[in-house]
Design a protein around this motif. Structure first.
Motif, PDB file in Angstrom:
ATOM      1  N   GLN A  36      -0.429  -5.881   1.082  1.00 35.36           N
ATOM      2  CA  GLN A  36      -0.335  -6.899   0.055  1.00 35.36           C
ATOM      3  C   GLN A  36       0.999  -6.783  -0.660  1.00 35.36           C
ATOM      4  OE1 GLN A  36      -3.562  -7.056  -2.806  1.00 35.36           O
ATOM      5  NE2 GLN A  36      -3.168  -9.210  -3.185  1.00 35.36           N
ATOM      6  N   ALA A  37       1.751  -7.860  -0.624  1.00 38.85           N
ATOM      7  CA  ALA A  37       3.024  -7.923  -1.326  1.00 38.85           C
ATOM      8  C   ALA A  37       2.794  -8.601  -2.670  1.00 38.85           C
ATOM      9  CB  ALA A  37       4.027  -8.716  -0.494  1.00 38.85           C
ATOM     10  N   PRO A  38       3.648  -8.349  -3.644  1.00 33.33           N
ATOM     11  CA  PRO A  38       3.478  -8.955  -4.966  1.00 33.33           C
ATOM     12  C   PRO A  38       3.407 -10.478  -4.875  1.00 33.33           C
ATOM     13  CG  PRO A  38       5.116  -7.231  -5.059  1.00 33.33           C
ATOM     14  CD  PRO A  38       4.771  -7.412  -3.616  1.00 33.33           C
ATOM     15  N   GLY A  39       2.403 -11.058  -5.493  1.00 29.54           N
ATOM     16  CA  GLY A  39       2.259 -12.499  -5.522  1.00 29.54           C
ATOM     17  C   GLY A  39       1.688 -13.106  -4.254  1.00 29.54           C
ATOM     18  N   LYS A  40       1.328 -12.262  -3.314  1.00 29.44           N
ATOM     19  CA  LYS A  40       0.791 -12.771  -2.046  1.00 29.44           C
ATOM     20  C   LYS A  40      -0.629 -12.265  -1.826  1.00 29.44           C
ATOM     21  CE  LYS A  40       5.155 -13.405   0.391  1.00 29.44           C
ATOM     22  NZ  LYS A  40       5.889 -13.181   1.664  1.00 29.44           N
ATOM     23  N   GLU A  41      -1.337 -12.952  -0.953  1.00 27.58           N
ATOM     24  CA  GLU A  41      -2.698 -12.547  -0.615  1.00 27.58           C
ATOM     25  C   GLU A  41      -2.655 -11.322   0.293  1.00 27.58           C
ATOM     26  OE1 GLU A  41      -5.204 -16.254  -1.698  1.00 27.58           O
ATOM     27  OE2 GLU A  41      -5.736 -15.126   0.089  1.00 27.58           O
ATOM     28  N   SER A  88       7.745  -5.508   3.573  1.00 23.10           N
ATOM     29  CA  SER A  88       7.611  -4.758   2.327  1.00 23.10           C
ATOM     30  C   SER A  88       6.303  -5.131   1.641  1.00 23.10           C
ATOM     31  CB  SER A  88       8.780  -5.058   1.386  1.00 23.10           C
ATOM     32  OG  SER A  88       9.998  -4.625   1.946  1.00 23.10           O
ATOM     33  N   ALA A  89       5.517  -4.138   1.319  1.00 20.65           N
ATOM     34  CA  ALA A  89       4.212  -4.378   0.698  1.00 20.65           C
ATOM     35  C   ALA A  89       3.561  -3.035   0.410  1.00 20.65           C
ATOM     36  CB  ALA A  89       3.307  -5.188   1.634  1.00 20.65           C
ATOM     37  N   MET A  90       2.446  -3.102  -0.313  1.00 22.26           N
ATOM     38  CA  MET A  90       1.588  -1.937  -0.425  1.00 22.26           C
ATOM     39  C   MET A  90       0.647  -1.984   0.771  1.00 22.26           C
ATOM     40  SD  MET A  90       0.978   0.678  -2.381  1.00 22.26           S
ATOM     41  CE  MET A  90       1.325   0.348  -4.105  1.00 22.26           C
ATOM     42  N   TYR A  91       0.574  -0.904   1.494  1.00 20.80           N
ATOM     43  CA  TYR A  91      -0.274  -0.837   2.678  1.00 20.80           C
ATOM     44  C   TYR A  91      -1.515  -0.018   2.361  1.00 20.80           C
ATOM     45  CZ  TYR A  91       3.219  -2.988   5.673  1.00 20.80           C
ATOM     46  OH  TYR A  91       4.090  -3.883   6.259  1.00 20.80           O
ATOM     47  N   TYR A  92      -2.662  -0.580   2.700  1.00 18.41           N
ATOM     48  CA  TYR A  92      -3.937   0.055   2.404  1.00 18.41           C
ATOM     49  C   TYR A  92      -4.702   0.378   3.680  1.00 18.41           C
ATOM     50  CZ  TYR A  92      -3.212  -1.728  -2.320  1.00 18.41           C
ATOM     51  OH  TYR A  92      -2.702  -2.009  -3.567  1.00 18.41           O
ATOM     52  N   CYS A  93      -5.292   1.536   3.692  1.00 17.20           N
ATOM     53  CA  CYS A  93      -6.212   1.932   4.744  1.00 17.20           C
ATOM     54  C   CYS A  93      -7.623   1.536   4.305  1.00 17.20           C
ATOM     55  CB  CYS A  93      -6.114   3.438   4.925  1.00 17.20           C
ATOM     56  SG  CYS A  93      -7.336   4.150   6.029  1.00 17.20           S
ATOM     57  N   ALA A  94      -8.409   1.032   5.250  1.00  9.65           N
ATOM     58  CA  ALA A  94      -9.781   0.646   4.948  1.00  9.65           C
ATOM     59  C   ALA A  94     -10.688   1.087   6.083  1.00  9.65           C
ATOM     60  CB  ALA A  94      -9.880  -0.864   4.742  1.00  9.65           C
ATOM     61  N   ALA A  95     -11.968   1.237   5.768  1.00  8.25           N
ATOM     62  CA  ALA A  95     -12.916   1.665   6.791  1.00  8.25           C
ATOM     63  C   ALA A  95     -14.287   1.062   6.529  1.00  8.25           C
ATOM     64  CB  ALA A  95     -13.003   3.190   6.821  1.00  8.25           C
ATOM     65  N   TRP A 110     -11.831   2.086   0.771  1.00  7.89           N
ATOM     66  CA  TRP A 110     -10.404   1.763   0.669  1.00  7.89           C
ATOM     67  C   TRP A 110      -9.634   2.958   0.147  1.00  7.89           C
ATOM     68  CZ3 TRP A 110      -8.238  -2.917   2.076  1.00  7.89           C
ATOM     69  CH2 TRP A 110      -9.145  -3.928   2.398  1.00  7.89           C
ATOM     70  N   GLY A 111      -8.423   3.107   0.668  1.00  5.20           N
ATOM     71  CA  GLY A 111      -7.527   4.109   0.129  1.00  5.20           C
ATOM     72  C   GLY A 111      -6.765   3.557  -1.067  1.00  5.20           C
ATOM     73  N   GLN A 112      -5.933   4.411  -1.635  1.00  7.58           N
ATOM     74  CA  GLN A 112      -5.169   4.032  -2.818  1.00  7.58           C
ATOM     75  C   GLN A 112      -3.928   3.224  -2.483  1.00  7.58           C
ATOM     76  OE1 GLN A 112      -6.063   4.669  -6.130  1.00  7.58           O
ATOM     77  NE2 GLN A 112      -7.977   5.087  -5.056  1.00  7.58           N
ATOM     78  N   GLY A 113      -3.513   3.273  -1.254  1.00  8.26           N
ATOM     79  CA  GLY A 113      -2.345   2.513  -0.846  1.00  8.26           C
ATOM     80  C   GLY A 113      -1.085   3.353  -0.780  1.00  8.26           C
ATOM     81  N   THR A 114      -0.175   2.931   0.073  1.00  7.76           N
ATOM     82  CA  THR A 114       1.129   3.574   0.177  1.00  7.76           C
ATOM     83  C   THR A 114       2.181   2.469   0.282  1.00  7.76           C
ATOM     84  OG1 THR A 114       2.431   5.228   1.392  1.00  7.76           O
ATOM     85  CG2 THR A 114       0.996   3.820   2.710  1.00  7.76           C
ATOM     86  N   GLN A 115       3.243   2.612  -0.476  1.00  7.91           N
ATOM     87  CA  GLN A 115       4.250   1.563  -0.569  1.00  7.91           C
ATOM     88  C   GLN A 115       5.246   1.644   0.574  1.00  7.91           C
ATOM     89  OE1 GLN A 115       4.514  -0.983  -2.940  1.00  7.91           O
ATOM     90  NE2 GLN A 115       6.190  -1.746  -1.652  1.00  7.91           N
ATOM     91  N   VAL A 116       5.519   0.497   1.152  1.00 14.16           N
ATOM     92  CA  VAL A 116       6.567   0.368   2.164  1.00 14.16           C
ATOM     93  C   VAL A 116       7.597  -0.634   1.640  1.00 14.16           C
ATOM     94  CG1 VAL A 116       7.120  -0.477   4.476  1.00 14.16           C
ATOM     95  CG2 VAL A 116       5.083   0.941   4.106  1.00 14.16           C
ATOM     96  N   THR A 117       8.837  -0.209   1.592  1.00 12.12           N
ATOM     97  CA  THR A 117       9.918  -1.072   1.121  1.00 12.12           C
ATOM     98  C   THR A 117      11.006  -1.114   2.183  1.00 12.12           C
ATOM     99  OG1 THR A 117       9.455  -0.462  -1.171  1.00 12.12           O
ATOM    100  CG2 THR A 117      11.575  -1.505  -0.704  1.00 12.12           C
ATOM    101  N   VAL A 118      11.331  -2.317   2.611  1.00 14.46           N
ATOM    102  CA  VAL A 118      12.354  -2.506   3.638  1.00 14.46           C
ATOM    103  C   VAL A 118      13.501  -3.296   3.032  1.00 14.46           C
ATOM    104  CG1 VAL A 118      12.850  -3.325   5.958  1.00 14.46           C
ATOM    105  CG2 VAL A 118      10.538  -2.559   5.376  1.00 14.46           C
ATOM    106  N   SER A 119      14.664  -2.723   3.033  1.00 12.17           N
ATOM    107  CA  SER A 119      15.829  -3.382   2.449  1.00 12.17           C
ATOM    108  C   SER A 119      16.687  -4.012   3.537  1.00 12.17           C
ATOM    109  CB  SER A 119      16.642  -2.381   1.640  1.00 12.17           C
ATOM    110  OG  SER A 119      17.042  -1.300   2.459  1.00 12.17           O
ATOM    111  N   SER A 120      17.319  -5.112   3.156  1.00 11.01           N
ATOM    112  CA  SER A 120      18.142  -5.839   4.134  1.00 11.01           C
ATOM    113  C   SER A 120      19.544  -5.302   4.198  1.00 11.01           C
ATOM    114  CB  SER A 120      18.161  -7.319   3.786  1.00 11.01           C
ATOM    115  OG  SER A 120      18.650  -7.495   2.479  1.00 11.01           O
TER     116      SER A 120
END
Length: 120
Positions: A36-41, A88-95, A110-120
């Motif tokens: 989930q990225a900010p402002g997105k579903e 780029s988004a917060m990535y969540y594990c689910a089961a 659900w896990g707490q999430g881990t942030q992935v940031t990709v810069s151009s």
């Protein structure tokens, strides 16, 4: 209650790679990654049926992401290659432990999430 712990997020330049891991406190029949990225579903990225080993990866990332499992650790990983800024988004594990293993299924844990940031 199943606890899920993600790891492996971080910052990377476009074109780079990251590997996310998720370890479960108990065996589950279906594990998945969402983001989930900010402002997105929230978007389903990939899932794996831990009983049969079958996998599904969303079309948007299919040629770049791979999901796999580690039976010994009740864990799964998401290998992400050729990363783009739009990844780029917060990535969540689910089961989940019953029913169909689909990205559209309802996940119990659900896990707490881990942030992935990709810069151009």
């Amino acid at each position: 209650q199943v606890q899920l712990v993600e790891s492996g997020g971080g910052s990377v330049q476009a074109g780079g790679s990251l590997r996310l891991s998720c370890e479960a406190s108990a065996l589950t029949s279906c594990m998945a990654w969402f983001r989930q990225a900010p402002g997105k579903e929230r978007e389903g990225v990939a899932r794996i049926n831990t009983v049969s080993g079958t996998t599904y990866v969303a079309a948007s990332v299919k040629d770049r992401f791979t999901i796999s499992q580690d039976h010994a650790k009740n864990a799964m990983s998401l290998a992400m290659n050729s990363l783009k800024p739009e990844d780029s988004a917060m990535y969540y594990c689910a089961a989940r432990n019953s029913g169909a293993c689909l990205l559209s299924s309802e996940y119990n844990f659900w896990g707490q999430g881990t942030q992935v940031t990709v810069s151009s």
